[in-house]
Scaffold this motif. Structure first.
Motif, PDB file in Angstrom:
ATOM      1  N   UNK A 129      34.101  42.223  32.961  1.00 11.83           N
ATOM      2  CA  UNK A 129      33.369  43.415  33.367  1.00 11.83           C
ATOM      3  C   UNK A 129      31.983  43.017  33.859  1.00 11.83           C
ATOM      4  N   UNK A 130      31.690  43.357  35.100  1.00  7.32           N
ATOM      5  CA  UNK A 130      30.396  43.035  35.700  1.00  7.32           C
ATOM      6  C   UNK A 130      29.661  44.328  36.037  1.00  7.32           C
ATOM      7  N   UNK A 131      28.320  44.287  36.105  1.00  8.38           N
ATOM      8  CA  UNK A 131      27.595  45.474  36.571  1.00  8.38           C
ATOM      9  C   UNK A 131      28.072  45.861  37.967  1.00  8.38           C
ATOM     10  N   UNK A 132      28.098  47.160  38.245  1.00 10.14           N
ATOM     11  CA  UNK A 132      28.502  47.583  39.578  1.00 10.14           C
ATOM     12  C   UNK A 132      27.543  47.022  40.619  1.00 10.14           C
ATOM     13  N   UNK A 133      26.255  47.008  40.271  1.00  9.79           N
ATOM     14  CA  UNK A 133      25.253  46.410  41.160  1.00  9.79           C
ATOM     15  C   UNK A 133      24.374  45.473  40.338  1.00  9.79           C
ATOM     16  N   UNK A 134      24.145  44.314  40.868  1.00  8.11           N
ATOM     17  CA  UNK A 134      23.294  43.309  40.232  1.00  8.11           C
ATOM     18  C   UNK A 134      22.363  42.787  41.319  1.00  8.11           C
ATOM     19  N   UNK A 135      21.115  43.271  41.305  1.00  7.55           N
ATOM     20  CA  UNK A 135      20.218  43.077  42.438  1.00  7.55           C
ATOM     21  C   UNK A 135      19.012  42.227  42.063  1.00  7.55           C
ATOM     22  N   UNK A 136      18.821  41.129  42.790  1.00 13.87           N
ATOM     23  CA  UNK A 136      17.625  40.313  42.658  1.00 13.87           C
ATOM     24  C   UNK A 136      16.598  40.805  43.676  1.00 13.87           C
ATOM     25  N   UNK A 172      41.191  43.618  30.289  1.00 18.85           N
ATOM     26  CA  UNK A 172      42.595  43.357  30.617  1.00 18.85           C
ATOM     27  C   UNK A 172      43.181  44.570  31.333  1.00 18.85           C
ATOM     28  N   UNK A 173      44.168  44.307  32.157  1.00 15.59           N
ATOM     29  CA  UNK A 173      44.875  45.369  32.861  1.00 15.59           C
ATOM     30  C   UNK A 173      45.965  45.882  31.938  1.00 15.59           C
ATOM     31  N   UNK A 174      45.908  47.192  31.645  1.00 12.57           N
ATOM     32  CA  UNK A 174      46.890  47.788  30.743  1.00 12.57           C
ATOM     33  C   UNK A 174      48.031  48.418  31.526  1.00 12.57           C
ATOM     34  N   UNK A 175      47.717  49.123  32.596  1.00 11.59           N
ATOM     35  CA  UNK A 175      48.764  49.811  33.366  1.00 11.59           C
ATOM     36  C   UNK A 175      48.255  50.127  34.747  1.00 11.59           C
ATOM     37  N   UNK A 191      49.274  46.263  44.135  1.00 12.28           N
ATOM     38  CA  UNK A 191      47.962  46.900  44.119  1.00 12.28           C
ATOM     39  C   UNK A 191      47.498  47.191  45.538  1.00 12.28           C
ATOM     40  N   UNK A 192      46.724  48.262  45.666  1.00 13.15           N
ATOM     41  CA  UNK A 192      46.120  48.598  46.948  1.00 13.15           C
ATOM     42  C   UNK A 192      44.794  49.322  46.702  1.00 13.15           C
ATOM     43  N   UNK A 193      43.924  49.276  47.695  1.00 11.34           N
ATOM     44  CA  UNK A 193      42.615  49.919  47.581  1.00 11.34           C
ATOM     45  C   UNK A 193      42.797  51.415  47.359  1.00 11.34           C
ATOM     46  N   UNK A 194      42.015  51.971  46.413  1.00 11.10           N
ATOM     47  CA  UNK A 194      42.093  53.386  46.091  1.00 11.10           C
ATOM     48  C   UNK A 194      43.049  53.716  44.967  1.00 11.10           C
ATOM     49  N   UNK A 195      43.863  52.758  44.567  1.00 12.18           N
ATOM     50  CA  UNK A 195      44.817  52.964  43.476  1.00 12.18           C
ATOM     51  C   UNK A 195      44.085  53.087  42.145  1.00 12.18           C
ATOM     52  N   UNK A 196      44.633  53.884  41.236  1.00  8.02           N
ATOM     53  CA  UNK A 196      44.079  54.016  39.894  1.00  8.02           C
ATOM     54  C   UNK A 196      44.868  53.142  38.931  1.00  8.02           C
ATOM     55  N   UNK A 197      44.142  52.333  38.164  1.00  9.88           N
ATOM     56  CA  UNK A 197      44.768  51.490  37.151  1.00  9.88           C
ATOM     57  C   UNK A 197      44.067  51.740  35.820  1.00  9.88           C
ATOM     58  N   UNK A 198      44.632  51.229  34.755  1.00  8.63           N
ATOM     59  CA  UNK A 198      44.052  51.364  33.432  1.00  8.63           C
ATOM     60  C   UNK A 198      43.509  50.009  32.979  1.00  8.63           C
ATOM     61  N   UNK A 199      42.245  50.020  32.544  1.00 10.61           N
ATOM     62  CA  UNK A 199      41.562  48.819  32.091  1.00 10.61           C
ATOM     63  C   UNK A 199      41.184  48.994  30.624  1.00 10.61           C
ATOM     64  N   UNK A 200      41.385  47.954  29.828  1.00  8.50           N
ATOM     65  CA  UNK A 200      40.976  47.978  28.420  1.00  8.50           C
ATOM     66  C   UNK A 200      40.003  46.843  28.158  1.00  8.50           C
ATOM     67  N   UNK A 201      39.133  47.060  27.178  1.00 12.76           N
ATOM     68  CA  UNK A 201      38.165  46.034  26.776  1.00 12.76           C
ATOM     69  C   UNK A 201      37.988  46.111  25.270  1.00 12.76           C
ATOM     70  N   UNK A 202      38.235  45.007  24.588  1.00 13.62           N
ATOM     71  CA  UNK A 202      38.111  44.989  23.142  1.00 13.62           C
ATOM     72  C   UNK A 202      39.058  45.972  22.487  1.00 13.62           C
TER      73      UNK A 202
END
Length: 255
Positions: free
Chosen positions: A49-56, A250-253, A196-207
């Motif tokens: 998981x990364x920040x959506x934006x990381x700006x220097x 991790x990708x759940x679904x 997978x394709x752009x715009x698709x909805x997937x399920x992500x889990x963390x911890x």
């Protein structure tokens, strides 16, 4: 190996042919039972998981810091001034330009009241002088923008490498991250590329947290030859800030 339901689900054939693989196969069988046909084995996936934006944030020239308005950990809004640099007599020049513009505006107003006695040339001179004074002020205001760093987006300050009186040259002065939205950066085996394709909805889990929906923003059409994998980016809402940037995922679904 576990796979998407479109691929027929988990196939245990071969689990008991090699004694050393029994433990791994038992683990895979349990994982499949939890979410049959919808997950991808964690061993196949690298996900962070990364920040959506990381700006220097930096400047294009050598500048001396005159004011610093933020500290480490501060939350800032888009457009907020973070640093100001020494600008010499620019502030005085702007004040002078404002005064000259106000004077030109008053002259133009008086000319409008006396329009019947003024020649066309005199009217043109008044309106032209007013336009020139406005342009001069605008030019100085644009120049002043160069002497400040503003937040290009909202987020948290996680690095501050300069303080008042120090010089900013060839290194970033601040680092700003947006974490109310996160980007899951995932490496997946080539076999899943067409799933997978752009715009698709997937399920992500963390911890141990509940899985969240994420929208696929990028599917790399070019694979990595050495690992036979491809990159996928998915954006996930984190407005409650419960998920931590830098954590594994991790990708759940997929939907």
């Amino acid at each position: 190996m576990m796979s998407w339901s479109s691929r027929g689900g988990f196939n245990p054939v071969g689990c008991f042919g090699v004694p050393m693989a029994i433990a791994a196969c038992l683990w895979a069988t349990v994982a499949t039972a939890q979410d049959p046909g919808q997950g991808i084995a964690s061993s196949e996936v690298h996900c962070i998981l990364a920040p959506l934006r990381d700006t220097a944030l930096s400047v294009s020239s050598r500048e001396v810091v005159a004011e610093r308005h933020v500290d480490l950990g501060d939350f800032v809004d888009q457009g907020q001034v973070l640093l100001r640099f020494a600008s010499g007599g620019l502030a005085a020049r702007i004040e002078r330009a404002k005064a000259e513009l106000e004077y030109a505006d008053r002259k133009n107003s008086r000319g409008a009241r006396l329009s019947k006695v003024l020649t066309d040339v005199e009217k043109d001179e008044l309106s032209t002088d007013l336009a020139v004074k406005r342009a001069a002020l605008r030019e100085l205001e644009l120049e002043a923008l160069r002497f400040a760093i503003r937040a290009p987006h909202s987020g948290f300050i996680i690095e501050t490498s300069v303080d008042v009186g120090e010089v900013v040259e060839d290194k970033p002065a601040l680092r700003l991250v947006q974490i109310d939205q996160l980007r899951a950066e995932i490496d997946l085996p080539l076999a899943y590329l067409r799933d997978f394709e752009k715009g698709q909805t997937i399920q992500i889990a963390s911890g141990e947290a509940e899985p969240r929906s994420a929208k696929v923003a990028f599917v790399d059409p070019v694979i990595d030859l050495a690992s036979q994998s491809f990159r996928l980016h998915a954006e996930v809402d984190n407005s409650d800030l419960l998920w931590v940037a830098g954590s594994g995922c991790r990708v759940v679904a997929g939907q």
